[in-house]
Every structure is written in C-alpha cells, then in structure tokens.
Design a protein around this motif. Structure first.
Motif, PDB file in Angstrom:
ATOM      1  N   ALA A  11       0.832  -1.201   0.000  1.00 27.09           N
ATOM      2  CA  ALA A  11       0.000   0.000   0.000  1.00 27.09           C
ATOM      3  C   ALA A  11       0.869   1.253   0.000  1.00 27.09           C
ATOM      4  CB  ALA A  11      -0.924  -0.001   1.217  1.00 27.09           C
ATOM      5  N   ALA A  12       1.984   1.210   0.726  1.00 32.73           N
ATOM      6  CA  ALA A  12       2.873   2.372   0.779  1.00 32.73           C
ATOM      7  C   ALA A  12       3.499   2.648  -0.582  1.00 32.73           C
ATOM      8  CB  ALA A  12       3.958   2.142   1.824  1.00 32.73           C
ATOM      9  N   ASP A  13       3.683   1.596  -1.379  1.00 33.23           N
ATOM     10  CA  ASP A  13       4.275   1.749  -2.706  1.00 33.23           C
ATOM     11  C   ASP A  13       3.249   2.133  -3.772  1.00 33.23           C
ATOM     12  OD1 ASP A  13       6.738   1.128  -1.702  1.00 33.23           O
ATOM     13  OD2 ASP A  13       6.611  -1.006  -2.190  1.00 33.23           O
ATOM     14  N   ASP A  14       1.980   2.168  -3.395  1.00 24.45           N
ATOM     15  CA  ASP A  14       0.903   2.491  -4.325  1.00 24.45           C
ATOM     16  C   ASP A  14       1.033   3.945  -4.781  1.00 24.45           C
ATOM     17  OD1 ASP A  14      -1.612   2.253  -5.639  1.00 24.45           O
ATOM     18  OD2 ASP A  14      -2.558   3.250  -3.939  1.00 24.45           O
ATOM     19  N   ARG A  21       3.088  10.325 -15.627  1.00 27.01           N
ATOM     20  CA  ARG A  21       3.901  10.865 -14.546  1.00 27.01           C
ATOM     21  C   ARG A  21       3.386  10.314 -13.219  1.00 27.01           C
ATOM     22  NH1 ARG A  21       7.466  15.094 -14.653  1.00 27.01           N
ATOM     23  NH2 ARG A  21       8.080  15.885 -12.607  1.00 27.01           N
ATOM     24  N   THR A  22       4.293   9.862 -12.358  1.00 28.70           N
ATOM     25  CA  THR A  22       3.873   9.227 -11.103  1.00 28.70           C
ATOM     26  C   THR A  22       4.086  10.150  -9.909  1.00 28.70           C
ATOM     27  OG1 THR A  22       6.042   8.177 -10.820  1.00 28.70           O
ATOM     28  CG2 THR A  22       4.328   6.901 -11.956  1.00 28.70           C
ATOM     29  N   PHE A  23       3.191  10.015  -8.945  1.00 23.15           N
ATOM     30  CA  PHE A  23       3.211  10.811  -7.721  1.00 23.15           C
ATOM     31  C   PHE A  23       2.943   9.894  -6.539  1.00 23.15           C
ATOM     32  CE2 PHE A  23       1.635  13.352 -11.245  1.00 23.15           C
ATOM     33  CZ  PHE A  23       2.450  14.471 -11.208  1.00 23.15           C
ATOM     34  N   LYS A  24       3.654  10.113  -5.444  1.00 26.14           N
ATOM     35  CA  LYS A  24       3.442   9.322  -4.241  1.00 26.14           C
ATOM     36  C   LYS A  24       2.185   9.765  -3.507  1.00 26.14           C
ATOM     37  CE  LYS A  24       8.352   8.346  -3.465  1.00 26.14           C
ATOM     38  NZ  LYS A  24       9.516   8.544  -2.548  1.00 26.14           N
ATOM     39  N   SER A  25       1.915  11.054  -3.531  1.00 26.77           N
ATOM     40  CA  SER A  25       0.765  11.588  -2.805  1.00 26.77           C
ATOM     41  C   SER A  25      -0.491  11.548  -3.665  1.00 26.77           C
ATOM     42  CB  SER A  25       1.042  13.034  -2.374  1.00 26.77           C
ATOM     43  OG  SER A  25      -0.114  13.590  -1.775  1.00 26.77           O
ATOM     44  N   ARG A  26      -1.614  11.259  -3.032  1.00 25.90           N
ATOM     45  CA  ARG A  26      -2.907  11.280  -3.720  1.00 25.90           C
ATOM     46  C   ARG A  26      -3.738  12.495  -3.294  1.00 25.90           C
ATOM     47  NH1 ARG A  26      -4.304   6.630  -6.515  1.00 25.90           N
ATOM     48  NH2 ARG A  26      -2.649   5.072  -6.468  1.00 25.90           N
ATOM     49  N   LEU A  27      -3.088  13.423  -2.628  1.00 25.52           N
ATOM     50  CA  LEU A  27      -3.747  14.673  -2.239  1.00 25.52           C
ATOM     51  C   LEU A  27      -3.127  15.833  -3.004  1.00 25.52           C
ATOM     52  CD1 LEU A  27      -5.606  16.407  -0.448  1.00 25.52           C
ATOM     53  CD2 LEU A  27      -3.791  16.382   1.291  1.00 25.52           C
ATOM     54  N   GLU A 216     -12.508   6.113   0.113  1.00 22.63           N
ATOM     55  CA  GLU A 216     -13.105   4.801   0.362  1.00 22.63           C
ATOM     56  C   GLU A 216     -14.028   4.388  -0.780  1.00 22.63           C
ATOM     57  OE1 GLU A 216     -14.973   5.233   4.148  1.00 22.63           O
ATOM     58  OE2 GLU A 216     -13.065   5.514   5.194  1.00 22.63           O
ATOM     59  N   LEU A 217     -14.622   5.360  -1.472  1.00 26.75           N
ATOM     60  CA  LEU A 217     -15.447   5.053  -2.637  1.00 26.75           C
ATOM     61  C   LEU A 217     -14.612   4.496  -3.785  1.00 26.75           C
ATOM     62  CD1 LEU A 217     -17.820   8.175  -2.879  1.00 26.75           C
ATOM     63  CD2 LEU A 217     -18.445   5.861  -2.172  1.00 26.75           C
ATOM     64  N   GLY A 218     -13.299   4.786  -3.757  1.00 27.52           N
ATOM     65  CA  GLY A 218     -12.420   4.338  -4.834  1.00 27.52           C
ATOM     66  C   GLY A 218     -11.843   5.463  -5.660  1.00 27.52           C
ATOM     67  N   ALA A 219     -12.037   6.710  -5.235  1.00 26.19           N
ATOM     68  CA  ALA A 219     -11.404   7.826  -5.942  1.00 26.19           C
ATOM     69  C   ALA A 219      -9.896   7.637  -5.925  1.00 26.19           C
ATOM     70  CB  ALA A 219     -11.771   9.158  -5.293  1.00 26.19           C
ATOM     71  N   ASP A 220      -9.244   8.063  -6.992  1.00 25.98           N
ATOM     72  CA  ASP A 220      -7.796   7.915  -7.093  1.00 25.98           C
ATOM     73  C   ASP A 220      -7.053   9.032  -6.366  1.00 25.98           C
ATOM     74  OD1 ASP A 220      -7.347   5.611  -9.174  1.00 25.98           O
ATOM     75  OD2 ASP A 220      -8.984   6.827  -9.958  1.00 25.98           O
ATOM     76  N   ALA A 221      -7.693  10.191  -6.243  1.00 21.30           N
ATOM     77  CA  ALA A 221      -7.031  11.327  -5.607  1.00 21.30           C
ATOM     78  C   ALA A 221      -8.076  12.362  -5.211  1.00 21.30           C
ATOM     79  CB  ALA A 221      -5.995  11.942  -6.553  1.00 21.30           C
ATOM     80  N   LEU A 222      -7.609  13.372  -4.475  1.00 22.31           N
ATOM     81  CA  LEU A 222      -8.456  14.476  -4.018  1.00 22.31           C
ATOM     82  C   LEU A 222      -7.772  15.791  -4.346  1.00 22.31           C
ATOM     83  CD1 LEU A 222      -8.974  13.165  -0.373  1.00 22.31           C
ATOM     84  CD2 LEU A 222     -10.571  12.839  -2.274  1.00 22.31           C
ATOM     85  N   LEU A 223      -8.559  16.824  -4.589  1.00 24.17           N
ATOM     86  CA  LEU A 223      -8.027  18.182  -4.648  1.00 24.17           C
ATOM     87  C   LEU A 223      -8.784  19.001  -3.612  1.00 24.17           C
ATOM     88  CD1 LEU A 223      -7.143  20.272  -7.818  1.00 24.17           C
ATOM     89  CD2 LEU A 223      -7.645  21.257  -5.594  1.00 24.17           C
ATOM     90  N   ILE A 224      -8.057  19.506  -2.629  1.00 25.09           N
ATOM     91  CA  ILE A 224      -8.674  20.237  -1.516  1.00 25.09           C
ATOM     92  C   ILE A 224      -7.952  21.561  -1.325  1.00 25.09           C
ATOM     93  CG2 ILE A 224      -9.251  20.179   0.941  1.00 25.09           C
ATOM     94  CD1 ILE A 224      -9.145  17.116   0.781  1.00 25.09           C
ATOM     95  N   ASN A 225      -8.707  22.657  -1.337  1.00 27.84           N
ATOM     96  CA  ASN A 225      -8.115  23.976  -1.146  1.00 27.84           C
ATOM     97  C   ASN A 225      -8.769  24.730   0.012  1.00 27.84           C
ATOM     98  OD1 ASN A 225      -7.539  26.896  -3.302  1.00 27.84           O
ATOM     99  ND2 ASN A 225      -6.790  26.429  -1.290  1.00 27.84           N
ATOM    100  N   THR A 226     -10.035  25.120  -0.160  1.00 25.75           N
ATOM    101  CA  THR A 226     -10.691  25.992   0.818  1.00 25.75           C
ATOM    102  C   THR A 226     -10.698  25.405   2.222  1.00 25.75           C
ATOM    103  OG1 THR A 226     -12.129  26.845  -0.938  1.00 25.75           O
ATOM    104  CG2 THR A 226     -12.795  27.277   1.330  1.00 25.75           C
ATOM    105  N   ALA A 227     -10.980  24.110   2.350  1.00 23.66           N
ATOM    106  CA  ALA A 227     -11.066  23.487   3.676  1.00 23.66           C
ATOM    107  C   ALA A 227      -9.751  23.590   4.433  1.00 23.66           C
ATOM    108  CB  ALA A 227     -11.471  22.022   3.542  1.00 23.66           C
ATOM    109  N   ARG A 249      -7.611   5.555   1.232  1.00 24.81           N
ATOM    110  CA  ARG A 249      -7.060   4.712   0.164  1.00 24.81           C
ATOM    111  C   ARG A 249      -6.763   3.309   0.686  1.00 24.81           C
ATOM    112  NH1 ARG A 249      -6.876   3.825  -5.293  1.00 24.81           N
ATOM    113  NH2 ARG A 249      -4.938   2.769  -5.860  1.00 24.81           N
ATOM    114  N   LEU A 250      -6.151   3.227   1.865  1.00 23.11           N
ATOM    115  CA  LEU A 250      -5.818   1.933   2.441  1.00 23.11           C
ATOM    116  C   LEU A 250      -7.084   1.139   2.762  1.00 23.11           C
ATOM    117  CD1 LEU A 250      -3.535   0.083   3.335  1.00 23.11           C
ATOM    118  CD2 LEU A 250      -3.533   1.237   5.548  1.00 23.11           C
ATOM    119  N   ALA A 251      -8.112   1.832   3.260  1.00 22.58           N
ATOM    120  CA  ALA A 251      -9.377   1.162   3.557  1.00 22.58           C
ATOM    121  C   ALA A 251     -10.014   0.624   2.284  1.00 22.58           C
ATOM    122  CB  ALA A 251     -10.327   2.129   4.262  1.00 22.58           C
ATOM    123  N   TYR A 252      -9.973   1.409   1.208  1.00 25.00           N
ATOM    124  CA  TYR A 252     -10.525   0.954  -0.082  1.00 25.00           C
ATOM    125  C   TYR A 252      -9.806  -0.298  -0.568  1.00 25.00           C
ATOM    126  CZ  TYR A 252     -11.374   0.807  -5.109  1.00 25.00           C
ATOM    127  OH  TYR A 252     -11.681   0.393  -6.386  1.00 25.00           O
TER     128      TYR A 252
END
Length: 275
Positions: A11-14, A21-27, A216-227, A249-252
């Motif tokens: 999971a850590a290597d996901d 292009r690859t990214f370690k973070s999904r945020l 948990e729904l299975g989204a690959d990533a999130l984009l969060i700004n205002t929060a 992600r790990l729960a999914y």
C-alpha cells in the motif's frame, strides 16, 4: 509481524499516475484563499502533496493574494497544475491554458503540459459548464495538453471527456468552497466504476472524514483547497487531510465488510460452553 508488513508495504508503494507521470501523494492542494504565503507554504509542506494548482489569470494580473505567488514556492519539488479558474467560455479557457503552459516553462518545468480545465459562467453557484468544458477539452487535447477537467458529477460527461483524451476526470463533491461534503456520492461511485483514467474528487470537501469517504469510494485522488486554507489552523488541517487520504485509500484497498440488516456476533458461536 511479517505477515502484516507485506500488504502495508504494498500500500505504501501504491502511486498515482497521471499522463505517464507518477506521484506518491494522492492529495492535491491549491494556492488560493490563504491568509498569507507563510500559511500556504506550511500547509503545502504538512499535506505532503506533490501537485499544487495555480490560477493562471490571477497570477498574470497580480490579483490580491497572488502577487509574487510564482516565486513563493519551490517548483523543483512541486508539480504545477495551471488552472483556468475565472474563465467563462471555452475560448477563454484555451487561451489561459496556453499562458499556463508558458508560465510552467518559465518556472523550470519545461515538460509540464498539465492543465486543470475550468469553464464556469455561473457566478453564484460556480457550477462548471459541461458543453464549454467538453469543447475546450477537445481543443486542448489536440494541442498536446494533459487535460484534467473539473466537472459536475455527471457519469456520461465523464466518459465523454475520457473518450476525447482527458487524462483524469475531476467531479465535484459539492459546490466550490461550500464544505457540504459528498452530495453526489452515488454519481461519483458510477464515474469511478466506469473510468479508465484517474478520478480526482474536487470541491466541497470540508473535513477529513469526507476526504476519507471519497477515497473509500475508490477515488484515485483528491483536490482540496478551501477546507485547508480557511481552517483556523491551515497546516494542521492540511496534515489531517493527508492522513485522511492515506487512510481512505488503504481502507478501499483492504475492502470493507458487507453491510447487513441484522447484527452478526464478532465471537464464534460454535463450541461455546452451555450454561
């Protein structure tokens, strides 16, 4: 412990892959709405994000809060995602996307052809124009852009954008900056089930529990700004959102238990001592 370490290591290597292009973070995070650059820098560091959006028009015009933004971050460590925020038509968005690509080059990202596509004529609810978005996406893909379109949670539009060559789809959870959470969870689930490109939930997430829910729904990533930017402690909220994205992600990947109508005992009933 060895048996537990293996799946957790996997999971850590996901990694997230967008346009090769690859990214370690999904945020992913943004640069707008912060009270000052120090809070922005601290929050981006706390989030451990690798992709940060920049509103091209606001940087180009030195809009309040954006003066000097291009120099405020270390772009050797962060991948810029130029954003066509503020564009009301497809033609506007295409022009701003071109400016964004040149801006990325000036900051040393010569091979950056990413663009977050927003076409929003609605000033009250800030809902994206599906027709204008599709029109702009078709033009930008032909010009070699890696297009990440911001859309309503419309499964048909998401599939059409994928078919014209977009590298992700970015359905909104709820209106930009509203903090209402995932009002469109059922449609987002359909988009995820049918997509062959990454699905990035963008807009409306207000707290980490909602970020985790999207993952948990299975989204690959999130984009969060205002929060993050408008939290009382933006850096702490950024860290919380990072942890929520990882946990979701790990729960999914772990796979949740089925939802049942009735209770099910957690202890086995066979072999029990009778009284």
């Amino acid at each position: 412990m060895q048996m537990l370490d293996r799946p957790l290591d996997r999971a850590a290597d996901d990694q997230l892959t967008i346009a090769g292009r690859t990214f370690k973070s999904r945020l992913m995070t943004g640069t707008g709405k912060y009270r000052n650059f120090d809070e922005m820098r601290q929050s981006i560091a706390a989030s451990e994000c690798e992709i940060v959006t920049v509103a091209v028009r606001r940087v180009q015009t030195n809009a309040p809060g954006h003066e000097g933004l291009a120099d405020a971050l270390d772009w050797t460590k962060i991948w810029m995602l130029p954003n066509t925020a503020g564009c009301q038509t497809a033609d506007e968005a295409v022009r701003v996307a071109r400016l964004g690509r040149e801006m990325a080059k000036l900051l040393g990202q010569e091979d950056n052809n990413f663009v977050k596509l927003e076409v929003i004529p609605d000033s009250k609810y800030l809902l994206p124009d599906p027709i204008g978005t599709l029109e702009a996406a078709e033009k930008l893909v032909k010009e070699g852009f890696a297009v990440l379109p911001y859309i309503n949670a419309d499964p048909m539009l998401a599939k059409r954008l994928e078919e014209v060559g977009c590298v992700t789809v970015m359905p909104l959870g709820s209106p930009i900056g509203s903090g209402q959470g995932l009002n469109n969870a059922s449609n987002i689930r359909i988009i995820i089930e049918n997509a062959t490109v990454p699905v990035v939930v963008d807009a409306g997430i207000g707290v980490p529990s909602e970020a985790a829910q999207a993952m948990e729904l299975g989204a690959d990533a999130l984009l969060i700004n205002t929060a993050i930017a408008q939290a009382q402690n933006p850096a702490a909220m950024a860290r919380a959102m990072h942890l929520a994205a990882v946990a979701g992600r790990l729960a999914y990947q772990a796979g949740r238990i089925p939802i049942k109508t009735y209770a099910s005992p957690s202890s086995p009933t066979s072999g029990m001592i009778t009284c």
